[in-house]
Structures are given as C-alpha cells and as structure tokens.
Design a protein around this motif. Structure first.
Motif, PDB file in Angstrom:
ATOM      1  N   GLN A 194      -1.361 -16.271   3.276  1.00  0.00           N
ATOM      2  CA  GLN A 194      -1.123 -14.944   2.712  1.00  0.00           C
ATOM      3  C   GLN A 194      -0.373 -14.091   3.730  1.00  0.00           C
ATOM      4  O   GLN A 194      -0.446 -14.332   4.942  1.00  0.00           O
ATOM      5  CB  GLN A 194      -2.447 -14.250   2.349  1.00  0.00           C
ATOM      6  CG  GLN A 194      -3.179 -14.882   1.185  1.00  0.00           C
ATOM      7  CD  GLN A 194      -4.451 -14.117   0.821  1.00  0.00           C
ATOM      8  OE1 GLN A 194      -4.875 -13.190   1.533  1.00  0.00           O
ATOM      9  NE2 GLN A 194      -5.065 -14.504  -0.287  1.00  0.00           N
ATOM     10  N   VAL A 195       0.336 -13.097   3.225  1.00  0.00           N
ATOM     11  CA  VAL A 195       0.998 -12.101   4.059  1.00  0.00           C
ATOM     12  C   VAL A 195       0.401 -10.752   3.697  1.00  0.00           C
ATOM     13  O   VAL A 195       0.520 -10.304   2.550  1.00  0.00           O
ATOM     14  CB  VAL A 195       2.524 -12.098   3.832  1.00  0.00           C
ATOM     15  CG1 VAL A 195       3.172 -10.976   4.633  1.00  0.00           C
ATOM     16  CG2 VAL A 195       3.127 -13.435   4.205  1.00  0.00           C
ATOM     17  N   TRP A 196      -0.264 -10.115   4.647  1.00  0.00           N
ATOM     18  CA  TRP A 196      -0.904  -8.826   4.392  1.00  0.00           C
ATOM     19  C   TRP A 196       0.042  -7.711   4.819  1.00  0.00           C
ATOM     20  O   TRP A 196       0.531  -7.696   5.952  1.00  0.00           O
ATOM     21  CB  TRP A 196      -2.217  -8.711   5.148  1.00  0.00           C
ATOM     22  CG  TRP A 196      -3.268  -9.681   4.653  1.00  0.00           C
ATOM     23  CD1 TRP A 196      -3.122 -10.623   3.681  1.00  0.00           C
ATOM     24  CD2 TRP A 196      -4.606  -9.802   5.126  1.00  0.00           C
ATOM     25  NE1 TRP A 196      -4.288 -11.323   3.509  1.00  0.00           N
ATOM     26  CE2 TRP A 196      -5.219 -10.842   4.377  1.00  0.00           C
ATOM     27  CE3 TRP A 196      -5.354  -9.143   6.096  1.00  0.00           C
ATOM     28  CZ2 TRP A 196      -6.542 -11.228   4.581  1.00  0.00           C
ATOM     29  CZ3 TRP A 196      -6.671  -9.526   6.306  1.00  0.00           C
ATOM     30  CH2 TRP A 196      -7.265 -10.546   5.562  1.00  0.00           C
ATOM     31  N   VAL A 197       0.294  -6.801   3.911  1.00  0.00           N
ATOM     32  CA  VAL A 197       1.233  -5.710   4.159  1.00  0.00           C
ATOM     33  C   VAL A 197       0.533  -4.393   3.896  1.00  0.00           C
ATOM     34  O   VAL A 197      -0.558  -4.341   3.321  1.00  0.00           O
ATOM     35  CB  VAL A 197       2.484  -5.847   3.273  1.00  0.00           C
ATOM     36  CG1 VAL A 197       3.211  -7.151   3.567  1.00  0.00           C
ATOM     37  CG2 VAL A 197       2.123  -5.758   1.791  1.00  0.00           C
ATOM     38  N   ALA A 198       1.187  -3.306   4.311  1.00  0.00           N
ATOM     39  CA  ALA A 198       0.575  -1.990   4.156  1.00  0.00           C
ATOM     40  C   ALA A 198       0.597  -1.531   2.701  1.00  0.00           C
ATOM     41  O   ALA A 198      -0.427  -1.128   2.144  1.00  0.00           O
ATOM     42  CB  ALA A 198       1.284  -0.982   5.047  1.00  0.00           C
ATOM     43  N   GLY A 199       1.774  -1.583   2.069  1.00  0.00           N
ATOM     44  CA  GLY A 199       1.869  -1.044   0.723  1.00  0.00           C
ATOM     45  C   GLY A 199       2.946  -1.710  -0.110  1.00  0.00           C
ATOM     46  O   GLY A 199       3.491  -2.766   0.246  1.00  0.00           O
ATOM     47  N   GLU A 200       3.290  -1.057  -1.198  1.00  0.00           N
ATOM     48  CA  GLU A 200       4.222  -1.624  -2.169  1.00  0.00           C
ATOM     49  C   GLU A 200       5.617  -1.820  -1.580  1.00  0.00           C
ATOM     50  O   GLU A 200       6.332  -2.754  -1.949  1.00  0.00           O
ATOM     51  CB  GLU A 200       4.292  -0.701  -3.390  1.00  0.00           C
ATOM     52  CG  GLU A 200       5.146  -1.227  -4.518  1.00  0.00           C
ATOM     53  CD  GLU A 200       5.189  -0.282  -5.711  1.00  0.00           C
ATOM     54  OE1 GLU A 200       5.929  -0.573  -6.667  1.00  0.00           O
ATOM     55  OE2 GLU A 200       4.503   0.763  -5.666  1.00  0.00           O
ATOM     56  N   ALA A 201       6.013  -0.949  -0.655  1.00  0.00           N
ATOM     57  CA  ALA A 201       7.360  -1.047  -0.075  1.00  0.00           C
ATOM     58  C   ALA A 201       7.567  -2.388   0.619  1.00  0.00           C
ATOM     59  O   ALA A 201       8.630  -3.004   0.499  1.00  0.00           O
ATOM     60  CB  ALA A 201       7.586   0.098   0.910  1.00  0.00           C
ATOM     61  N   ALA A 202       6.567  -2.858   1.347  1.00  0.00           N
ATOM     62  CA  ALA A 202       6.694  -4.139   2.045  1.00  0.00           C
ATOM     63  C   ALA A 202       6.746  -5.291   1.052  1.00  0.00           C
ATOM     64  O   ALA A 202       7.471  -6.276   1.261  1.00  0.00           O
ATOM     65  CB  ALA A 202       5.527  -4.320   3.009  1.00  0.00           C
ATOM     66  N   ARG A 203       5.997  -5.181  -0.035  1.00  0.00           N
ATOM     67  CA  ARG A 203       6.065  -6.213  -1.071  1.00  0.00           C
ATOM     68  C   ARG A 203       7.478  -6.302  -1.635  1.00  0.00           C
ATOM     69  O   ARG A 203       8.037  -7.404  -1.801  1.00  0.00           O
ATOM     70  CB  ARG A 203       5.063  -5.890  -2.187  1.00  0.00           C
ATOM     71  CG  ARG A 203       5.062  -6.905  -3.324  1.00  0.00           C
ATOM     72  CD  ARG A 203       4.168  -6.435  -4.457  1.00  0.00           C
ATOM     73  NE  ARG A 203       2.773  -6.379  -4.040  1.00  0.00           N
ATOM     74  CZ  ARG A 203       1.941  -7.431  -4.040  1.00  0.00           C
ATOM     75  NH1 ARG A 203       2.388  -8.622  -4.433  1.00  0.00           N
ATOM     76  NH2 ARG A 203       0.695  -7.292  -3.660  1.00  0.00           N
ATOM     77  N   GLU A 204       8.070  -5.156  -1.929  1.00  0.00           N
ATOM     78  CA  GLU A 204       9.438  -5.136  -2.441  1.00  0.00           C
ATOM     79  C   GLU A 204      10.419  -5.694  -1.407  1.00  0.00           C
ATOM     80  O   GLU A 204      11.388  -6.380  -1.750  1.00  0.00           O
ATOM     81  CB  GLU A 204       9.825  -3.706  -2.816  1.00  0.00           C
ATOM     82  CG  GLU A 204       9.001  -3.127  -3.962  1.00  0.00           C
ATOM     83  CD  GLU A 204       9.292  -1.658  -4.179  1.00  0.00           C
ATOM     84  OE1 GLU A 204      10.022  -1.068  -3.342  1.00  0.00           O
ATOM     85  OE2 GLU A 204       8.783  -1.087  -5.161  1.00  0.00           O
ATOM     86  N   ARG A 205      10.149  -5.411  -0.127  1.00  0.00           N
ATOM     87  CA  ARG A 205      11.028  -5.868   0.950  1.00  0.00           C
ATOM     88  C   ARG A 205      11.063  -7.391   0.993  1.00  0.00           C
ATOM     89  O   ARG A 205      12.127  -7.994   1.166  1.00  0.00           O
ATOM     90  CB  ARG A 205      10.539  -5.286   2.271  1.00  0.00           C
ATOM     91  CG  ARG A 205      11.512  -5.410   3.419  1.00  0.00           C
ATOM     92  CD  ARG A 205      10.955  -4.767   4.686  1.00  0.00           C
ATOM     93  NE  ARG A 205      10.610  -3.365   4.468  1.00  0.00           N
ATOM     94  CZ  ARG A 205       9.417  -2.840   4.703  1.00  0.00           C
ATOM     95  NH1 ARG A 205       8.439  -3.601   5.142  1.00  0.00           N
ATOM     96  NH2 ARG A 205       9.192  -1.565   4.490  1.00  0.00           N
ATOM     97  N   THR A 247       2.388   7.005   0.304  1.00  0.00           N
ATOM     98  CA  THR A 247       1.655   6.103  -0.590  1.00  0.00           C
ATOM     99  C   THR A 247       2.450   4.832  -0.840  1.00  0.00           C
ATOM    100  O   THR A 247       1.889   3.728  -0.876  1.00  0.00           O
ATOM    101  CB  THR A 247       1.358   6.803  -1.920  1.00  0.00           C
ATOM    102  OG1 THR A 247       0.589   7.986  -1.665  1.00  0.00           O
ATOM    103  CG2 THR A 247       0.579   5.891  -2.860  1.00  0.00           C
ATOM    104  N   HIS A 248       3.765   4.974  -0.968  1.00  0.00           N
ATOM    105  CA  HIS A 248       4.604   3.816  -1.230  1.00  0.00           C
ATOM    106  C   HIS A 248       4.629   2.859  -0.039  1.00  0.00           C
ATOM    107  O   HIS A 248       4.607   1.633  -0.210  1.00  0.00           O
ATOM    108  CB  HIS A 248       6.029   4.286  -1.549  1.00  0.00           C
ATOM    109  CG  HIS A 248       6.959   3.189  -1.965  1.00  0.00           C
ATOM    110  ND1 HIS A 248       6.754   2.406  -3.076  1.00  0.00           N
ATOM    111  CD2 HIS A 248       8.119   2.738  -1.390  1.00  0.00           C
ATOM    112  CE1 HIS A 248       7.725   1.524  -3.189  1.00  0.00           C
ATOM    113  NE2 HIS A 248       8.568   1.696  -2.177  1.00  0.00           N
ATOM    114  N   LEU A 249       4.638   3.422   1.160  1.00  0.00           N
ATOM    115  CA  LEU A 249       4.709   2.591   2.358  1.00  0.00           C
ATOM    116  C   LEU A 249       3.349   2.074   2.805  1.00  0.00           C
ATOM    117  O   LEU A 249       3.214   0.910   3.203  1.00  0.00           O
ATOM    118  CB  LEU A 249       5.336   3.381   3.515  1.00  0.00           C
ATOM    119  CG  LEU A 249       6.811   3.738   3.418  1.00  0.00           C
ATOM    120  CD1 LEU A 249       7.223   4.567   4.624  1.00  0.00           C
ATOM    121  CD2 LEU A 249       7.670   2.486   3.332  1.00  0.00           C
ATOM    122  N   LEU A 250       2.328   2.932   2.759  1.00  0.00           N
ATOM    123  CA  LEU A 250       1.038   2.605   3.358  1.00  0.00           C
ATOM    124  C   LEU A 250      -0.063   2.351   2.349  1.00  0.00           C
ATOM    125  O   LEU A 250      -1.180   1.983   2.729  1.00  0.00           O
ATOM    126  CB  LEU A 250       0.607   3.737   4.310  1.00  0.00           C
ATOM    127  CG  LEU A 250       1.607   4.086   5.418  1.00  0.00           C
ATOM    128  CD1 LEU A 250       1.104   5.269   6.231  1.00  0.00           C
ATOM    129  CD2 LEU A 250       1.853   2.885   6.318  1.00  0.00           C
TER     130      LEU A 250
END
Length: 698
Positions: free
Chosen positions: A340-351, A630-633
């Motif tokens: 798994q890759v754990w990210v802060a928020g939706e922005a990283a998922r989109e990235r 909110t989008h980033l974190l």
C-alpha cells in the motif's frame, strides 16, 4: 564560487602540506650537513605538526593516506632521517647505529602487533545486531578499551613515538647515546604494553556472546516482545530526519511498535524514543523477522536495501514517505513495490494517477499527516502577531535536486531578490532556513546562499546588531543543558558500539515525553532570547521547521513538502516560480500553489503580499487555503492519527489473514519429514530394497 570559510580552510590545508614538506626537507638537510640545531628543530617540528594535523585536520591526512603517504610512512621517513642524522653527526658515538636500528625495528613490530590485537578486539566487539531500548544484560556486554589503543592507530603511533624522538634528539644534542636508546625503548614498551592490555579483551570473561548466540537471543527477544508493527529505515547520515519525523506517530499506534534499521551508525541518529530499535545489517539475519509476530512494516523512504526486506512474505509493507510535494519525486515508480501507499489526502491520490508509475488506485490509502499536530493554527498565531509590530516572514527554500531543473529551488535565481525585498521593509523580521543540502549539487546555489546570509548579517548590523538580554541568554543556556541531558545519552569518549548498546538498554519510562517537553521549553527560550526585530539564519536540527512555522506570519518557499505542511496552519504563503512557466501554467501544474501567491524571480509581488498579511481583510485566499488544506491533507475529522492507526490495524489484519491461508495450504502438503518417515517404514517392511547410495562399499 566557494564560500569564504571553505577558501580559508583550503588555504590552511595547503599551508600545512607545504610546512610538512619543508620540515622533511630541512630535517634531511640538517642530517646531511650535519647541522645539529637545524636537524633537531626540524625533527621536533615535523612531529609536532603531524600531531596537530592528526587532531585538527583528519580530512587532509586521509587524502595523504590515499596516495600511500599515511602516518606510518611519514613516521618511518622521519625516523630514517633521524638515524641518518645520528650517523652523520661526528660527536655522536659511532656504535649507536646497530642497537638503535634494532630497537626502532622492534618498536615498529610492536606497533603492528598492537594494531593486530586491536583489530581482533574490534571484530569480537562487532555484533551481528545493534539495539537500543532493549535489555541486553544476557549478552555479557562490556565496556570498550581506550579508543586511542583500539581505534586510533595514527594517534597511537605518533604519541608513542614522542619518547623515542625526544630521546634521539637528546642524543644528537648532548652526544650521549643512552638517551636515544632509553627513548626508543620507552616507545617499544608502550606499544608492547598496549598490545598485552588489549589482549585482555579477548579473554572469555570480557568476550561477548558468539554470533549464533546473539541471533538466538534476538529470536528469543522477538518472541517475548511480540512486535506487531514496525518502521523500516535505511539511508545516509543526513537522512535520519526522514525517520525521526515519524517517531511520535509510531509510538501512538496500537500494538507493540519496533524500529528496524540497516546501518549501524543510524542507531545513534534516531532521536530519543521509547520504541525498541534493532539494527540488522546483514540480509541473512534480516530474514529472521519472517518468523516473528511482526505483521506490518512502514517505510518513510526508498532505499537500495528496501528490496531486501520486501522479500519477507509474512509482512505487509506500506510506503508512508517523509513528505509530499508536487514534484515528480513524490511519485517514484518504486512505490508500486509496496502493498500500500499511504498519502495525506486526495491530491496525492490524483498525483499517482496522473504520474502513471504503476501504483494501483486501490492500493492508495489516505491517512492524513499525523505528525503535523505541533503546527499552530492561524488563529493561535494571530493573537501573538497582534502583540508585535513586526511581521515575521519565513523564507524556507528547498535545494536544487539531482536533475538540474531550475525550478527546483529559488535560491540562485530569486533568493537574493526575495530577501532584499523583505529586508527593505522596516517592519519585517526574516527567518531564513535553507535546505541543508543547498549547494551540494550546484555551486551557484551555494554561492547565492552565502550572499543571502551576508545580506541578513548586514541588515542586522544596520538595526544595531544582536543584543541578547543577559537573563534570556542565561535561560537559553539552562534549557540547552536540560535538553542535552535528557535527549543525549551520556557516553565515555572511548565508548564503542557495544558499550553504547549496553548503556542504552531498557529506557526509563516516559523518556520520550521528557525529551518532548524539554524541546518545547528550549524552543520557547530560543525565540525569547532574540530581540523581536532581529533577523535569523536558522540552520541545524534546532529549532525544527515546525517551530519556525509557529513563529511565522507568512511563508515563502518553493514547490516542496514544506508548503503542504505549512498549509495545515491555514496562514498565508507564497511560492517562487523560477521554472520559466507562466503563472497560469505554474498553478495548473502544481496544485499546492493554488491557494498562495506566486512570486516572479524579481519578487515584485512582496510589498502587496505583506500588505495582505498585515490587513487580513485584503487577504482574498483565506477560503482557498481551507479548501486546499482538505484536498492536500485530508479531513480533520476523524483526526489523522486515528486514520493512520486504523490503516495500520487493517493492514496487519490482512497480513495475518494471508499468513493463515498460507499456513493452511502448507499443512495440506506432506512435509519432508513425513516423506522420510514413510520411506523408513517402507524399508523396514521390505529389507533389501534400500537405496543403493546407503550401501557400504566393500
């Protein structure tokens, strides 16, 4: 263009090399002429310079070692010239040559004997694992011998040669051979005595357990502790911060956490923590984790050695990174190697989706950034800012990176303009915190960084210079001593890896909390020790970047994780655009910029930016920052720590379920022992049909 400090250091090194060559030349000339005063002065001066360089310029001597002019060669050359001088000086008895030469050879033999014993001692004291916060009393760990004897052969040779050189010079000056023989004999006895002293560490009572015994102890400890989740880290000396930022989060997870390291030096680079730390350098030993209760490993960074631990099938692996930014390096293709890759928020998922590096969207888990909790919200900072007439601006640029992209760092192209514009405002206090690797790739960045520091120093001088209040300075000194006492283990100068491992056994309960409280007290004393108008150049680990965030009313940075982390405060920020893109292209390419001000290389936007900070009603990006946060974190409810812990528990459950499925399938396959037992039963029932290879030849 190197900095002034670097130029000075190189000048000193070149002067030292020249002086060393001059002393050898003069010593040879004094021996051949012969001229006793010149000969004696050059011999003693050469030894004194070598001693000085060994203590003050070890890097320079390391370079000499690369060209085979190491300490042994230098001392041997010096002694050879001494012997030549004694032979050439008419007043010195002629029969001194043979006994003196034999004694010198014996002294060198004793030195090499001592070095061999020291090497054996170091090997016996190098364990297959290194630990912290783990009781190691069962391993019979002992204190280290003197580092001068065991780990500093250069200094040992030079210091032990002092009696011999002084004695020989007395013989040359007084024409009495006994002084030289006595001096060289003392040098010989010092080396022999040291060899026998070091040999006592090879006796059974001073030896630690064998490699197999230590590994068996590790297996037993793992079985007793029963770790559930761990953090795996491997890297260079300057990368320890990537692991340290996760210590608090790891300590708060449900279960029994563990820190797994690969480099021995990294054990002491990890900050104060109550979490058990185990360093396992060899791959074969690392595989023992497969048979432990460990279920999950969290990875704050990629490294070449990460692939080794990924081979353990009983573990699940999550990449948690050490910061998120819009740079491509935040979407490294290596990430697809993890479960798994754990990210802060939706922005990283989109990235990750846009990067198309092979990471499946179902494997991306949004957990927030739990370590950002120490960052104060804008409302908390506003109360403090209202009491000050100065606007505090934090300029924290990143470094130039490995790819040479001019948009990576603003330091070379925009840094001086940004700093000049800020210093031109009499009501600005500037905090300059450059990335520690600035200038490591591009010398122009290092040169610009030095010019920025010079500008800040000049601005402080124009404001009257630093005037610390005596009481504040004394308080900072007290807080520094208190922090060092709880955060730094007290080791003897001679302590080696084994001795530190012995001392750093089971920690006192709550030590990490004490360190945290002492750090907060130190940071408060640090900021209070300066006049509120004084600009600061902040380098080193203290104060940390989050502490600088809490002092700032405005951040100016580059495209980096610094911006994402600072955004949790919802305070105004600006990003320098040195990429060559238009502002619209820049905002579209880097989502973290969307709620900030974009600075051009000439920094002409700074006066208007400062005006919006001082008058919040003119700040039109307040709502944009909240939405981008909110989008980033991710959302603030549930808190990031709760989501992070839930993700760890869920991944551990997946690992356990997988291991149970494999165990059931394995149980259905006849084991090798069962096959052997069946063969034995068949042989007993039908003797004479045994395998021909088992027959005894006649």
């Amino acid at each position: 263009m190197p900095s002034a400090g670097l130029s000075t250091r190189r000048a000193v090194q070149l002067a030292a090399l020249l002086a060393l060559a001059v002393f050898y030349t003069v010593q040879l000339a004094g021996a051949l002429l012969p001229n006793v005063p010149v000969f004696v002065a050059a011999s003693l001066a050469g030894l004194a310079l070598d001693l000085y360089l060994t203590h003050k310029q070890p890097g320079l001597l390391a370079l000499l070692g690369k060209v085979r002019f190491d300490v042994t060669t230098r001392q041997l050359l010096r002694d050879m010239l001494v012997v030549i001088g004694l032979v050439r000086i008419p007043e010195v008895p002629p029969d001194i040559e043979r006994p003196l030469t034999l004694l010198l050879l014996a002294a060198y033999a004793a030195h090499f004997l001592c070095q061999a014993v020291a090497q054996l001692v170091r090997r016996t004291r190098t364990l297959p694992v290194v630990t912290r916060n783990i009781d190691t009393s069962a391993l019979n760990l002992t204190n280290a011998p003197s580092r001068l004897l065991a780990r500093q052969p250069s200094r040992r040779l030079l210091r032990f040669s002092i009696p011999g050189t002084v004695g020989l010079m007395l013989s040359a000056s007084l024409s009495v051979q006994e002084w030289g023989l006595i001096g060289v004999s003392c040098t010989l006895l010092l080396s022999l005595g040291s060899a026998f002293y070091l040999a006592t560490w090879l006796l059974p009572k001073n030896r630690s357990r064998s490699e197999q015994q230590v590994l068996a102890w590790l297996d037993q400890w793992l079985a007793q502790y029963k770790p559930t989740v761990g953090m795996y880290f491997s890297g260079g000396a300057s990368s320890a911060y990537q692991a340290n930022m996760w210590l608090g989060t790891l300590a708060e997870l449900d279960g029994r956490p563990l820190i797994v390291l690969r480099e021995r030096f990294m054990v002491q680079k990890i900050d104060a923590t109550d979490i058990p730390v185990v360093c396992i350098p060899k791959v074969a030993h690392l595989m023992r984790l497969e048979h432990s209760t460990l279920k999950v490993l969290l990875h704050p960074a990629n490294s070449g050695k990460t692939s080794q631990v990924l081979r353990i099938p009983t573990l699940k692996h999550a990449f948690i990174n050490h910061g998120e930014s819009d740079k491509l390096s935040s979407c490294n293709p290596y990430a697809k190697a993890y479960d798994q890759v754990w990210v802060a928020g939706e922005a990283a998922r989109e990235r990750y989706q846009l990067a198309e590096v092979g990471v499946d969207d179902k494997d991306v888990v949004e957990v927030g950034r739990p370590q950002l909790s120490p960052i104060q919200h804008a409302d908390e900072r506003t109360a403090a800012a209202d009491r000050s007439e100065y606007t505090t601006v934090l300029y924290a640029p990143t470094w130039e990176g490995w790819d040479g992209n001019p948009g990576n760092t603003s330091v070379p192209l925009a840094g001086e303009n940004i700093v000049k514009a800020l210093l031109a405002d009499p009501k600005v206090r500037l905090l300059y915190k450059p990335h520690p690797m600035t200038g490591s790739v591009d010398p122009r960045a290092g040169a610009a960084d030095q010019r920025i520091r010079d500008l800040i120093a000049e601005a402080n001088a124009a404001r009257g210079g630093s005037r610390r209040a005596p009481e504040a300075a004394a308080e900072l000194e007290r807080r520094t001593a208190a922090l060092d006492q709880v955060a730094t283990a007290a080791f003897r100068r001679s302590a080696d890896e084994m001795e530190r491992m012995k001392i750093q056994g089971t920690p006192e309960e709550g030590n990490a909390d004490r360190v945290r409280a002492a750090t907060e007290a130190w940071e408060a004393a640090y900021w209070a020790s300066f006049p509120e108008w004084e600009h600061q150049i902040v380098t080193g680990p203290r104060p940390a970047i989050f502490s600088c965030f809490n002092q700032a009313d405005l951040l100016i940075s580059d495209v980096s994780s610094v911006v994402s982390d600072y955004l949790s405060s919802e305070k105004p920020y600006a990003v320098a655009n040195t990429s060559g893109m238009t502002e619209d292209e820049f905002r579209a390419t880097f989502p973290t910029v969307r709620a900030g001000t974009v600075l051009t290389p000439d920094a002409q936007q700074i006066p208007e930016l400062l005006e919006s900070v001082r008058h919040p009603e003119k700040d039109g990006l307040v709502q944009a920052r909240k939405e981008l946060k909110t989008h980033l974190l991710g959302p603030s409810d549930p808190p990031s720590r709760v989501r992070f812990n839930a993700a760890a528990l869920e991944l551990a459950a997946e690992a356990e379920a997988r291991n149970e499925r494999v165990a059931r399938r394995t149980a259905e396959i006849p084991g090798q022992r069962e096959i052997e037992e069946a063969a034995e039963e068949a042989e007993m029932e039908a003797p004479g049909t045994a395998d021909p290879e088992d027959a005894v030849p006649t």
